[in-house]
Design a protein around this motif. Structure first.
Motif, PDB file in Angstrom:
ATOM      1  N   ILE A 357     -70.200 -22.465 -88.345  1.00 25.47           N
ATOM      2  CA  ILE A 357     -70.174 -23.848 -87.872  1.00 25.47           C
ATOM      3  C   ILE A 357     -70.079 -23.810 -86.355  1.00 25.47           C
ATOM      4  O   ILE A 357     -69.213 -23.132 -85.800  1.00 25.47           O
ATOM      5  N   ILE A 358     -70.955 -24.544 -85.699  1.00 26.71           N
ATOM      6  CA  ILE A 358     -71.054 -24.451 -84.242  1.00 26.71           C
ATOM      7  C   ILE A 358     -70.697 -25.784 -83.593  1.00 26.71           C
ATOM      8  O   ILE A 358     -71.188 -26.838 -84.002  1.00 26.71           O
ATOM      9  N   PHE A 359     -69.830 -25.726 -82.592  1.00 28.37           N
ATOM     10  CA  PHE A 359     -69.500 -26.877 -81.755  1.00 28.37           C
ATOM     11  C   PHE A 359     -69.952 -26.563 -80.335  1.00 28.37           C
ATOM     12  O   PHE A 359     -69.621 -25.505 -79.796  1.00 28.37           O
ATOM     13  N   VAL A 360     -70.697 -27.468 -79.747  1.00 27.66           N
ATOM     14  CA  VAL A 360     -71.176 -27.281 -78.372  1.00 27.66           C
ATOM     15  C   VAL A 360     -70.619 -28.400 -77.498  1.00 27.66           C
ATOM     16  O   VAL A 360     -70.746 -29.579 -77.830  1.00 27.66           O
ATOM     17  N   LEU A 361     -69.970 -28.023 -76.407  1.00 31.73           N
ATOM     18  CA  LEU A 361     -69.456 -28.987 -75.431  1.00 31.73           C
ATOM     19  C   LEU A 361     -70.210 -28.795 -74.124  1.00 31.73           C
ATOM     20  O   LEU A 361     -69.926 -27.872 -73.360  1.00 31.73           O
ATOM     21  N   PRO A 362     -71.208 -29.621 -73.837  1.00 33.28           N
ATOM     22  CA  PRO A 362     -71.921 -29.516 -72.552  1.00 33.28           C
ATOM     23  C   PRO A 362     -71.038 -30.044 -71.421  1.00 33.28           C
ATOM     24  O   PRO A 362     -70.624 -31.194 -71.433  1.00 33.28           O
ATOM     25  N   ILE A 363     -70.753 -29.192 -70.447  1.00 33.11           N
ATOM     26  CA  ILE A 363     -69.806 -29.570 -69.402  1.00 33.11           C
ATOM     27  C   ILE A 363     -70.504 -29.980 -68.104  1.00 33.11           C
ATOM     28  O   ILE A 363     -69.855 -30.397 -67.151  1.00 33.11           O
ATOM     29  N   LEU A 364     -71.823 -29.847 -68.065  1.00 33.54           N
ATOM     30  CA  LEU A 364     -72.693 -30.323 -66.982  1.00 33.54           C
ATOM     31  C   LEU A 364     -72.617 -29.492 -65.703  1.00 33.54           C
ATOM     32  O   LEU A 364     -73.625 -29.257 -65.057  1.00 33.54           O
ATOM     33  N   SER A 365     -71.433 -29.068 -65.299  1.00 26.98           N
ATOM     34  CA  SER A 365     -71.328 -28.169 -64.143  1.00 26.98           C
ATOM     35  C   SER A 365     -70.025 -27.377 -64.251  1.00 26.98           C
ATOM     36  O   SER A 365     -68.947 -27.934 -64.058  1.00 26.98           O
ATOM     37  N   LYS A 366     -70.149 -26.096 -64.569  1.00 23.71           N
ATOM     38  CA  LYS A 366     -68.958 -25.263 -64.720  1.00 23.71           C
ATOM     39  C   LYS A 366     -68.200 -25.138 -63.402  1.00 23.71           C
ATOM     40  O   LYS A 366     -66.973 -25.261 -63.363  1.00 23.71           O
ATOM     41  N   SER A 367     -68.934 -24.902 -62.306  1.00 22.92           N
ATOM     42  CA  SER A 367     -68.284 -24.703 -61.008  1.00 22.92           C
ATOM     43  C   SER A 367     -67.545 -25.963 -60.556  1.00 22.92           C
ATOM     44  O   SER A 367     -66.411 -25.889 -60.062  1.00 22.92           O
ATOM     45  N   GLU A 368     -68.167 -27.125 -60.741  1.00 22.61           N
ATOM     46  CA  GLU A 368     -67.519 -28.375 -60.343  1.00 22.61           C
ATOM     47  C   GLU A 368     -66.318 -28.673 -61.231  1.00 22.61           C
ATOM     48  O   GLU A 368     -65.290 -29.181 -60.759  1.00 22.61           O
ATOM     49  N   PHE A 369     -66.438 -28.361 -62.519  1.00 25.87           N
ATOM     50  CA  PHE A 369     -65.289 -28.571 -63.400  1.00 25.87           C
ATOM     51  C   PHE A 369     -64.121 -27.677 -62.992  1.00 25.87           C
ATOM     52  O   PHE A 369     -62.968 -28.138 -62.929  1.00 25.87           O
TER      53      PHE A 369
END
Length: 387
Positions: A357-369
């Motif tokens: 079972i796969i959950f994907v959380l798109p964070i849009l910008s890892k460096s900015e986060f």
């Protein structure tokens, strides 16, 4: 969160609001909207306005939008997309039956859902996690909204004590001073605060952030809400922030369904790399370390009550499943995520032996986060170290 409902039997009124955006200028509507905006605009991120049209055959149709005010103090209604409309109507318990009350044309209603994120099913075994009442266009134009919500989870005292400490509210009552002490101790152990400047390039920190978010989010969405679920968060065992705690990143046990979920979290900029690393880790846990979960059952806690003072027996006929929690920033569109998963050979092989079972959380910008995480870390650290 309060929402404003407008009941009408005039189809022209409904039709006007059922396209977007439109200015609000009718005298009575404008007065109600102004009053609603004045009461709640300083306290709510969303000002939802729902037009409920009761037709002659007693059926009700809904148009859900957001109220906004421009620089000229003009008010506008902008219809939300169908997905968000469905979520709002569901959370309000509204169905397409007659809800019109004679002589009551406007009223407020309360959205009581406090869960800021939702898990959207995409295909049979893929879930995408996103903010509940935001469309992607809004989040992309203001990433700070997403970052703030994630940091709210990562630094929330109750969640930290639940996931990263042995705190047990069902057995002991703690005074606030001791709770704070345990809270900051847990933040130090998992490396979320430090006396010195936080190194956000540390891969162990990225892993712990991923594990933390996984435990909080996946435990809400795995299986059904009515089943008793027990969570084993590996972060409880962490003592050195620069060293990982070895083994599966987490485990969820659902005794009524005889299901056990082994969780693996990965936080990378690239989704393909996150998948590959997760698959490699799961292979190592299952083939090399061959963990015996039975001797760790005293560390399980009931997700609903947070209690870990129960005797948990994991039956021999338990059905084992794997959960991949993947955070990435290179893609977020559903078709792109699905394409990436379908062509990954390692994942294809893993699914031959296990239900995945796969959950994907798109964070849009890892460096900015990570930069926003660092600011929150400094703020919390100053509250603790600078006294």
């Amino acid at each position: 969160m309060q929402v404003l409902l407008h009941y009408t039997t005039n189809q022209r009124v409904f039709n006007y609001f059922d396209t977007h955006p439109h200015p609000i200028f009718e005298h009575k509507q404008l007065a109600e909207v102004k009053n609603f905006h004045k009461k709640y605009s300083k306290f709510q991120e969303h000002l939802f306005f729902i037009v409920c049209y009761s037709s002659s055959n007693k059926q009700v149709h809904y148009s859900v939008g957001k109220i906004s005010k421009n620089a000229s103090s003009e008010f506008f209604f902008s219809k939300v997309n169908e997905e968000i409309q469905s979520i709002i109507l569901y959370d309000l318990g509204l169905v397409k039956t007659n809800t019109y009350e004679k002589h009551i044309y406007y009223k407020e209603n309360t959205l009581t859902c406090n869960d800021h994120f939702i898990s959207k099913n995409i295909g049979e075994l893929l879930n995408k996690i996103k903010l509940r009442y935001f469309c992607w266009e809004e989040i992309i134009s203001s990433k700070v909204t997403l970052f703030q919500k994630l940091n709210d989870i990562l630094f929330d005292q109750t969640i930290v004590l639940d996931i990263a400490s042995s705190y047990n509210p069902s057995i002991h009552k703690y005074e606030e001073r001791l709770l704070k002490k345990k809270y900051y101790s847990a933040l130090q152990s998992i490396g979320f605060i430090s006396k010195h400047e936080l190194d956000t390039d540390l891969s162990v920190l990225h892993g712990d952030i991923g594990e933390f978010l996984m435990h909080h989010l996946v435990s809400n969405y795995i299986s059904d809400n009515n089943s008793v679920k027990y969570l084993y968060p590996k972060l409880v065992l962490k003592s050195n922030p620069k060293m990982p705690a070895y083994g599966n990143d987490g485990t969820i046990y659902v005794p009524s369904k005889k299901e056990i979920f082994y969780l693996e979290a990965k936080f990378y900029t690239n989704l393909t790399k996150a998948i590959n690393k997760a698959v490699d880790s799961l292979k190592e846990h299952n083939e090399v370390t061959q963990e015996n979960i039975d001797h760790k059952t005293e560390l399980f806690r009931n997700i609903k009550t947070k209690s870990n003072d129960e005797i948990i027996e994991i039956t021999d006929d338990v059905n084992e499943k794997l959960v991949l929690f993947l955070i990435c920033d290179n893609i977020f569109k559903e078709e792109d995520v699905l394409k990436c998963l379908k062509k990954n050979n390692g994942l294809i092989e893993l699914k031959k032996s296990f239900e995945v079972i796969i959950f994907v959380l798109p964070i849009l910008s890892k460096s900015e986060f990570l930069e926003s995480f660092k600011k929150q870390s400094i703020l919390r650290g100053n509250q603790y170290y600078v006294q």
